[in-house]
Design an enzyme around this catalytic site. Structure first.
Site, PDB file in Angstrom:
ATOM      1  N   GLY A  47       0.661  -1.172  -0.017  1.00 13.84           N
ATOM      2  CA  GLY A  47      -0.043   0.245   0.061  1.00 13.84           C
ATOM      3  C   GLY A  47       0.731   1.165   0.109  1.00 13.84           C
ATOM      4  O   GLY A  47       0.578   2.316   0.441  1.00 13.84           O
ATOM      5  N   GLY A  48       2.084   1.098  -0.344  1.00 10.11           N
ATOM      6  CA  GLY A  48       3.038   2.269  -0.698  1.00 10.11           C
ATOM      7  C   GLY A  48       3.331   2.718   0.635  1.00 10.11           C
ATOM      8  O   GLY A  48       3.508   4.358   0.512  1.00 10.11           O
ATOM      9  N   SER A 102       4.729  -5.477  -2.397  1.00  9.02           N
ATOM     10  CA  SER A 102       4.998  -4.375  -2.657  1.00  9.02           C
ATOM     11  C   SER A 102       5.675  -3.442  -1.431  1.00  9.02           C
ATOM     12  O   SER A 102       6.766  -4.109  -1.130  1.00  9.02           O
ATOM     13  CB  SER A 102       3.626  -3.454  -3.099  1.00  9.02           C
ATOM     14  OG  SER A 102       3.996  -2.300  -3.508  1.00  9.02           O
TER      15      SER A 102
END
Length: 478
Positions: free
Chosen positions: A93-94, A178
């Site tokens: 989620g960055g 991620s």
């Protein structure tokens, strides 16, 4: 002692414990590992981390807030006659979005196979967990790599308590997608995490994208200036969380080339060895190359069209409009223009648009290149490393995030039979890696980037990893 299960399990064949506090933390302070209370009810999802939206999509029973350091545990309904390996999932989620209360963090599907105990962890995000503020001292002296410190606290709690749930504290695998993958590999650089894990797996994230200290401090200065507290940053302690989130959104770059380029001007794990109270002692890639962690098994995975999601969903901001601007972007990373043009020309093939050229070149620089380098470095130092490439399946393009449901054993709504087959294979790869049954995987990396594949990648994976290594030879990927 066995922890108390809630009345209604979340999946057939699984015992579930939701929202277990693993640590407490005051704002901008280090986490303090919490004691485990086996009699505490664990049948309600915990508080999700503060983030830029309402968090409704997180399926959070308890909303969002700063008291968010909780984890979920799932174990097979029928206890095994021996302790099971533990799979600890870190969401992506960055570094701004996500929680352990979203479907793609629900690792009940892994435990339902009877092979593992699974765990999903929250960590502080954005303005409250991913900013470097320790340089200001005072009440902010501990505010460095707080999100990573949260994960280390969770792993400490797991080591101390996972046996209560039937898990083996000596067989812990951390894996993430991620931002969760970058955090996972960031553990290599934190000596305080040593001994807390046996295996690490990064999906769409590698031992790279470390935020340099100069940018971390520059971003912090922009942040406190935006809030009007540059003269007294200690005031951050008393501001409402919403204003902190809004200020960070205003000052943090959003373009993927800036965030994931050579300078990594983004949020994330900070290479803070020279900052006050630094958490990382070394760059994770250097740790792999040193051989100091050769006993840690590593799996690094990419998808074949990582940046295609932004072409399809964020074209207005992502589109460079001309291929020459892609060359300019690479030149801005201090790559000689002639070399930058040769690299970009490699991708300017087959009638691709400028956006597609940018997507393909950034995908290989940001994701493919560091995965291959990390695996090769670990193998050269005597470690066990596996590379994976995930390709498309019918109805499922191989873009960033395509495997998130599969990683935790969930079924993506509306998936095709071909995607179901691909997802099951991804789930089983995770399980084989976590359990150490790696003879069921493809050959490990040696002096070549040998790679497994799932789905239908457009290239032979090993050859593709090698081609990217050759194309970017001697170009840094911090």
């Amino acid at each position: 002692m066995t922890a108390t299960a809630p009345k209604a399990p979340t999946a057939p064949g699984v015992r579930s414990w939701w929202g277990i506090p693993f640590a407490t933390a005051e704002r901008y302070r280090r986490p303090v590992v919490a004691d485990f209370d086996p009699d505490r009810p664990c049948d309600r999802k915990g508080v999700a981390p503060v983030q830029p939206d309402s968090g409704d999509w997180l399926e959070a029973d308890s909303g969002t807030g700063e008291d968010c350091l909780n984890l979920n545990v799932w174990a097979p309904e029928q206890p095994a006659d021996k302790t099971l390996p533990v799979a600890v999932y870190l969401h992506g989620g960055g570094f701004e979005y996500g929680a352990n209360t979203q479907t793609t963090s629900n690792a009940a599907g892994l435990a339902a196979t009877g092979r593992v105990v699974s765990v999903s962890v929250n960590y502080r995000l954005g303005a409250l967990g991913a900013l470097s503020l320790s340089q200001y001292g005072g009440r902010l002296a501990e505010a460095g790599n707080l999100g990573l410190q949260d994960v280390i606290a969770a792993l400490t709690w797991i080591r101390q308590n996972i046996a209560h749930f039937g898990g083996d504290p000596d067989q812990v695998t951390v894996f993430g997608h991620s931002a969760g993958a970058y955090t996972t590999l960031g553990l290599l650089g934190a000596s305080s995490a040593d001994g807390l894990y046996r295996r690490l797996a990064g999906f769409s994230g590698a031992p790279s994208r470390l935020v340099p200290a100069w940018w971390a401090e520059e971003l912090a200065q922009r942040f406190v200036t935006e809030l009007g507290v540059a003269g007294n940053p200690d005031k951050l302690i008393d501001l409402d969380a919403a204003s902190l989130v809004t200020a960070l959104h205003k000052v943090c770059p959003t373009d993927l080339g800036v965030r994931g380029g050579m300078d990594n001007q983004s949020l994330g794990v900070v290479l803070d060895a020279d900052q006050p109270g630094g958490v990382l002692h070394a760059h994770p890639l250097d740790v792999l190359a040193s051989g100091s962690h050769r006993d840690i098994d590593v799996l690094l995975s990419t998808v074949s069209d990582e940046m295609g999601w932004w072409v399809a969903n964020d074209l207005d901001r992502f589109d460079p409009h001309t291929v020459d601007r892609v060359t300019d972007e690479f030149t801005g990373w201090r790559i000689p223009r002639s070399r930058a043009k040769r690299i970009v020309d490699t991708y300017d093939q087959g009638g691709r648009t400028a956006a597609e050229v940018r997507a393909a070149s950034l995908a290989d620089y940001i994701f493919t290149l560091p995965a291959a380098r990390g695996a090769l470095a670990h193998a050269a130092a005597g470690g066990n490393a596996h590379l994976l490439m995930i390709g498309p399946a019918e109805g499922a393009p191989a873009v960033h995030g395509t495997e998130m449901y599969a990683l935790v054993g969930q079924e993506q709504p509306g998936r095709s039979p071909e995607q179901a087959d691909r997802d099951t294979r991804i789930r089983d790869i995770v399980l084989d890696f976590v359990t150490g049954e790696q003879t069921r995987l493809w050959p490990a990396v040696t002096d070549r980037p040998t790679s497994g594949s799932v789905g239908n990648p457009p290239h032979e994976p090993g050859a593709r990893y090698q081609a990217v290594l050759d194309l970017f030879k001697n170009i840094a990927r911090p």
